[in-house]
Scaffold this active site. Sequence first.
Site, PDB file in Angstrom:
ATOM      1  N   SER A 140     -13.992  44.041 -27.080  1.00 41.02           N
ATOM      2  CA  SER A 140     -12.547  43.877 -26.915  1.00 41.02           C
ATOM      3  C   SER A 140     -12.110  42.736 -27.816  1.00 41.02           C
ATOM      4  O   SER A 140     -12.910  41.853 -28.158  1.00 41.02           O
ATOM      5  CB  SER A 140     -12.225  43.534 -25.453  1.00 41.02           C
ATOM      6  N   TYR A 154     -13.807  38.196 -18.281  1.00 45.97           N
ATOM      7  CA  TYR A 154     -13.786  39.417 -19.086  1.00 45.97           C
ATOM      8  C   TYR A 154     -14.121  39.091 -20.541  1.00 45.97           C
ATOM      9  O   TYR A 154     -14.961  39.758 -21.159  1.00 45.97           O
ATOM     10  CB  TYR A 154     -12.410  40.071 -18.990  1.00 45.97           C
ATOM     11  N   ALA A 156     -15.800  36.583 -21.656  1.00 44.97           N
ATOM     12  CA  ALA A 156     -17.212  36.189 -21.747  1.00 44.97           C
ATOM     13  C   ALA A 156     -18.122  37.409 -21.724  1.00 44.97           C
ATOM     14  O   ALA A 156     -19.099  37.483 -22.488  1.00 44.97           O
ATOM     15  CB  ALA A 156     -17.560  35.253 -20.587  1.00 44.97           C
ATOM     16  N   SER A 157     -17.816  38.364 -20.874  1.00 45.51           N
ATOM     17  CA  SER A 157     -18.653  39.566 -20.791  1.00 45.51           C
ATOM     18  C   SER A 157     -18.616  40.346 -22.090  1.00 45.51           C
ATOM     19  O   SER A 157     -19.639  40.854 -22.572  1.00 45.51           O
ATOM     20  CB  SER A 157     -18.210  40.447 -19.617  1.00 45.51           C
ATOM     21  N   LYS A 158     -17.437  40.443 -22.698  1.00 45.35           N
ATOM     22  CA  LYS A 158     -17.309  41.190 -23.943  1.00 45.35           C
ATOM     23  C   LYS A 158     -17.864  40.413 -25.146  1.00 45.35           C
ATOM     24  O   LYS A 158     -18.358  41.004 -26.109  1.00 45.35           O
ATOM     25  CB  LYS A 158     -15.845  41.565 -24.180  1.00 45.35           C
TER      26      LYS A 158
END
Length: 246
Positions: A140, A154, A156-158
Site C-alpha cells: 500500500s 496498517y 507497519a504491516s504493509k
Amino acid sequence: MFDFSGKTALITGAASGIGKATAEYFFGCGANVVLADINEGAARVVAEALDPSGERVSAFRYDAGASVSAAEVVAHAVERHSGIDHLVSCAGIYDQQITAEMTDEAWRRTIAINLDGVFFLVRSAIPVLRDNGAIVTLASVAAHVGGTGGHAHYGASKGGVLALTRGLAKDLAPRIRVNCVSPGLIETPMTGGLIGRMGEDILKQILLRRYGKPSEIASVIAFLCSDAASFVTGETIIVSGGAYMG
C-alpha cells in the site's frame, strides 16, 4: 489482456475488491483460478458467476492469519490443478486505532493477517510453484508514508510486506519472480470508510483527481505475472494516480 491459458492462479482476498477484480482478470486471460477468502460464501458467488461449470474456478475458505489455512488452500489448488503458476496475496484488513489507544489484539491481528499471512502462504506454496512462476504481494502507499492518522499498524504491516517481497525475490530466484504492488486509494469495501470521512481532502492529493478502480490494480498484477515482466523481480509498482511518487 495477457494469455494465461493452462496456468493456475491462487488469489487470496478474492471475494471482493482488488482480489475479486484480479480473479476476474486472470479468468478472462484463460487461467484456472482458486478464489481464497475468509468469506467462503461470497467467494463461491464470485466463482459461480465466473465459471458455472466449476471446471476452471473454485472457492475455498481461507484465514490469512492461520498457517494451517495457507497449507490447506495450497493443497486444494494442487488437488484441483496439479500445481500453482501465479500466487497473488490480496487478503488484508484495514481498521483505525490511534496508537496510544491501540490494543495488543488490534496490533497483532493486523500484523497476523497483513504480514504473517503473506509469509504463511508463500512458504506453503514454494514446493508446488511451477518453474518460471510469479508471486505478487499487495502492499500500500501506506507502507511508504506510514499511513494516515490512526493507521500506524496498517502502515507497519504493509512496510513489512515490502521488505518480505525483496527477501523472497532473493530466496526464490531464478526459478520464481516475486514483485509487489502498492495501491493508493482504490474504491473497495475496505476503503469506503476512509473515503467517507476524508472525501475531497484526499481527492485533492491525487493528481488524476479520482479514486482508483480495483481493475486498475488487477491489470498491473497480471502484468507482473506475465511474460511481459519476465526480467522484473524484487520490484514494487506504486499505483496511486500520482498521489505518491516514491
